[in-house]
Write a protein that holds these residues in place. Structure first.
Motif, PDB file in Angstrom:
ATOM      1  N   GLY A  51      36.053  43.156  44.615  1.00 30.10           N
ATOM      2  CA  GLY A  51      36.063  43.023  46.064  1.00 30.10           C
ATOM      3  C   GLY A  51      36.777  41.779  46.555  1.00 30.10           C
ATOM      4  N   ILE A  52      36.798  40.736  45.705  1.00 32.36           N
ATOM      5  CA  ILE A  52      37.434  39.468  46.096  1.00 32.36           C
ATOM      6  C   ILE A  52      38.920  39.670  46.367  1.00 32.36           C
ATOM      7  CG2 ILE A  52      37.979  37.121  45.342  1.00 32.36           C
ATOM      8  CD1 ILE A  52      35.416  37.195  43.677  1.00 32.36           C
ATOM      9  N   THR A  53      39.560  40.505  45.559  1.00 26.37           N
ATOM     10  CA  THR A  53      41.003  40.721  45.724  1.00 26.37           C
ATOM     11  C   THR A  53      41.315  41.319  47.097  1.00 26.37           C
ATOM     12  OG1 THR A  53      40.897  42.921  44.670  1.00 26.37           O
ATOM     13  CG2 THR A  53      41.323  41.031  43.245  1.00 26.37           C
ATOM     14  N   LEU A  54      40.515  42.313  47.513  1.00 31.09           N
ATOM     15  CA  LEU A  54      40.752  42.921  48.828  1.00 31.09           C
ATOM     16  C   LEU A  54      40.483  41.940  49.959  1.00 31.09           C
ATOM     17  CD1 LEU A  54      39.427  46.596  48.940  1.00 31.09           C
ATOM     18  CD2 LEU A  54      41.771  45.788  48.954  1.00 31.09           C
ATOM     19  N   LEU A  55      39.447  41.133  49.817  1.00 31.27           N
ATOM     20  CA  LEU A  55      39.121  40.152  50.850  1.00 31.27           C
ATOM     21  C   LEU A  55      40.257  39.148  51.028  1.00 31.27           C
ATOM     22  CD1 LEU A  55      36.760  39.498  52.749  1.00 31.27           C
ATOM     23  CD2 LEU A  55      35.910  37.915  51.002  1.00 31.27           C
ATOM     24  N   LEU A  56      40.816  38.703  49.910  1.00 30.58           N
ATOM     25  CA  LEU A  56      41.932  37.757  49.944  1.00 30.58           C
ATOM     26  C   LEU A  56      43.159  38.388  50.584  1.00 30.58           C
ATOM     27  CD1 LEU A  56      42.637  34.871  49.067  1.00 30.58           C
ATOM     28  CD2 LEU A  56      43.320  35.786  46.843  1.00 30.58           C
ATOM     29  N   MET A  57      43.420  39.652  50.241  1.00 26.56           N
ATOM     30  CA  MET A  57      44.553  40.351  50.822  1.00 26.56           C
ATOM     31  C   MET A  57      44.401  40.529  52.324  1.00 26.56           C
ATOM     32  SD  MET A  57      44.782  43.021  47.678  1.00 26.56           S
ATOM     33  CE  MET A  57      45.483  44.384  48.576  1.00 26.56           C
TER      34      MET A  57
END
Length: 540
Positions: free
Chosen positions: A117-123
């Motif tokens: 989920g961290i990757t999507l939040l950063l994106m």
């Protein structure tokens, strides 16, 4: 008598039951059901976002040059200086490479779900911030844009190893390749929407121009509105990421990670049994034996003995592929005017140029890029990954070589559709070829313990190739000089031919379980033992 005992020993080894765990065998043999489709959509929307964010910059980079580097005295259309253009295009790729390595390693250490989920939040955050880039000078605006696009790329990078690993570990062995390829095929949708959204936004701003004396050939017309256009295009990249975030958090950890890495067979059986609606044995005792056979780390002689050539194969082929693939995508804006698909900058205003570049990109993606992805999905379990990758590299090399050698003849108004057709075929065979299979193979070839890391290393190698494209190959296409584009095409043809030969370092994976491919089920040890027994029989 001794020979009889040795032959009997070999027979016993061959008939030994599989050391694989029930939860893993259940995943391999599970029927295709709704949850598999949902996993493809959840992981695939990440790749939709990735592709949109990476490639929409090609549709607006020329607009940035017109806005911030035009000569307001002579009314001459400007363009980004070569160095700045390379950074605007390439900085997200630098971030992607970094993110792949970091999140790939974290995926093996902390779990696929915990960092997914961290990757999507950063994106999401960085896509919005890219559109809000600020500053009191052109350099300040571009600098802020590059800063946020680096971290955007960092989040995108994490999506590569995590999505591939999660999908490979959920899928059954009969359709695993098609499922992983379907996740990656969403990249094609992202490229299409990058062109479609840019085309739509630029057309809306063109139609909204209130000046009755509007002259479309006036290169600096409606520039204040144009400054909003590129920002909207970049910020819309956050939308699909926001829509997918909740569902990523709801996904359970993969059964393979829970069982093999965390050592919790009971939890793995419960999670996967609930997801697949089946009952699975826990086999905690068998798990201890399974884990003990697969404790070797990435930097060990056992890993390099078993998987060293495979890792060299996946890294080199992805590196060579991305030199060609990103050169194709990132330099379209410079090749379209030569094809006659867009007007020269001096003939249209800034927003009209953006519209024409986006329209041409959309057409090429729709009829060349997009079908190639889904041909791979349809045929990967029939033809195999190995054959599709060989075919794709070879066909790309042939078509790029033809374009390079015959460039002067093709780069005319009379032959523009032939040029566009050949150019489109290079996209088709990139995606019905190595652009898809280089993503699939690293998710299947390596052991669970280092699967995410090895995929990350392979993907990062690919992004190193993309950086060669952004900072190297682009210098041959900026400005659309015929001689330089011809040179670039021949270079890319040779690059693809090298990829063809390096493909022989990988092996076919279709129809086999992940544990059989990697040797985690003990099959490789059995083969070595059987070989030793046979040699002993022959010597006696």
């Amino acid at each position: 008598m001794q020979n009889t005992k040795l032959l009997h020993s070999i027979f016993n080894i061959l008939k030994m039951e599989s050391n694989n765990l029930s939860v893993l065998e259940a995943l391999d043999s599970a029927r295709t059901q709704w949850y598999h489709v949902k996993a493809i959509v959840i992981a695939g929307m990440g790749f939709f976002t990735d592709a949109y964010d990476l490639f929409c910059i090609s549709t607006v980079s020329k607009l940035l040059g017109r806005l911030y580097y035009s000569d307001h005295v002579t009314n001459k259309p400007g363009k980004l200086p070569v160095g700045i253009n390379n950074w605007v295009i390439g900085v997200a790729l630098v971030g992607t490479l970094s993110g792949q390595l970091v999140f790939g390693w974290l995926g093996d250490k902390l779990g696929r779900k915990k960092v997914y989920g961290i990757t999507l939040l950063l994106m999401t955050v960085c896509a919005i911030c890219s559109g809000l880039s600020f500053g009191f000078s052109p350099k300040a605006v571009i600098g802020t844009l590059c800063f946020f696009r680096f971290w955007l790329g960092f989040g995108i990078g994490g999506d590569y190893p995590l999505s591939a690993t999660i999908m490979s570990e959920y899928a059954n062995k009969r359709t695993r390749g098609a499922f992983i390829a379907a996740v990656f095929a969403m990249q094609g949708m992202g490229i299409i929407f990058a062109g479609l959204v840019s085309m739509t936004v630029s057309r809306i701003f063109l139609n909204a121009n209130p000046a009755p004396s509007f002259n479309e050939n006036h290169v600096l017309s409606i520039q204040p509105n144009a400054d909003y256009a590129w920002r909207i295009v970049l910020m819309l990249g956050a939308l699909p990421a926001i829509l997918t975030y909740y569902w990523r958090l709801k996904m359970p950890e993969t059964g393979r990670y829970t069982a093999v890495i965390e050592g919790n067979a009971k939890q793995a059986a419960a999670d996967m049994g609930r997801v697949l609606d089946i009952e699975i044995q826990t086999e905690q005792e068998k798990l201890a034996m399974f884990k003990s056979n697969n404790e070797y780390p990435l930097l060990s002689s056992k890993f390099f003995e078993r998987h060293g050539l495979h890792l060299i194969g996946t890294t080199t082929t992805w590196f060579l592929l991305d030199i060609a693939f990103y050169s194709q995508n990132l330099t379209q804006k410079d090749i379209f005017p030569v094809m006659g698909l867009t007007n020269k900058p001096e003939e249209v205003n800034a927003l009209r140029e953006m519209f024409e570049i986006s329209r041409a990109m959309f057409v090429i993606a729709m009829f060349g890029t997009f079908p190639g992805y889904w041909f791979t999905v349809a045929f990967i379990e029939k033809l195999g990954r190995f054959n599709i990758q060989l075919m794709g590299f070879l066909m790309m090399s042939i078509f790029m070589f033809i374009i390079g050698v015959k460039y002067e003849d093709l780069a005319t108004k009379d032959n523009r559709w032939l040029f566009a057709g050949l150019y489109g075929l290079t996209f088709f065979f990139a995606n019905f070829g190595p652009n898809s299979t280089t993503f699939v193979l690293p998710a299947e070839l390596f052991p669970t313990r280092v699967r995410s890391t090895c995929h990350a290393i392979s993907a990062a190698s690919g992004k190193a190739g993309a950086m060669v494209s952004a900072f190297g190959i682009q210098k041959y296409t900026v400005g659309g000089e015929k001689g330089k584009i011809k040179t670039a095409m021949i270079i890319l043809a040779v690059t693809n031919l090298m990829g063809f030969f390096f493909t022989f370092l990988v092996t076919e994976t279709k129809g086999r379980s992940l544990e059989e491919i990697s040797g985690e089920d003990g099959s490789k040890d059995k083969q070595m033992t059987s070989r030793g027994e046979r040699e002993a029989v022959e010597q006696s």
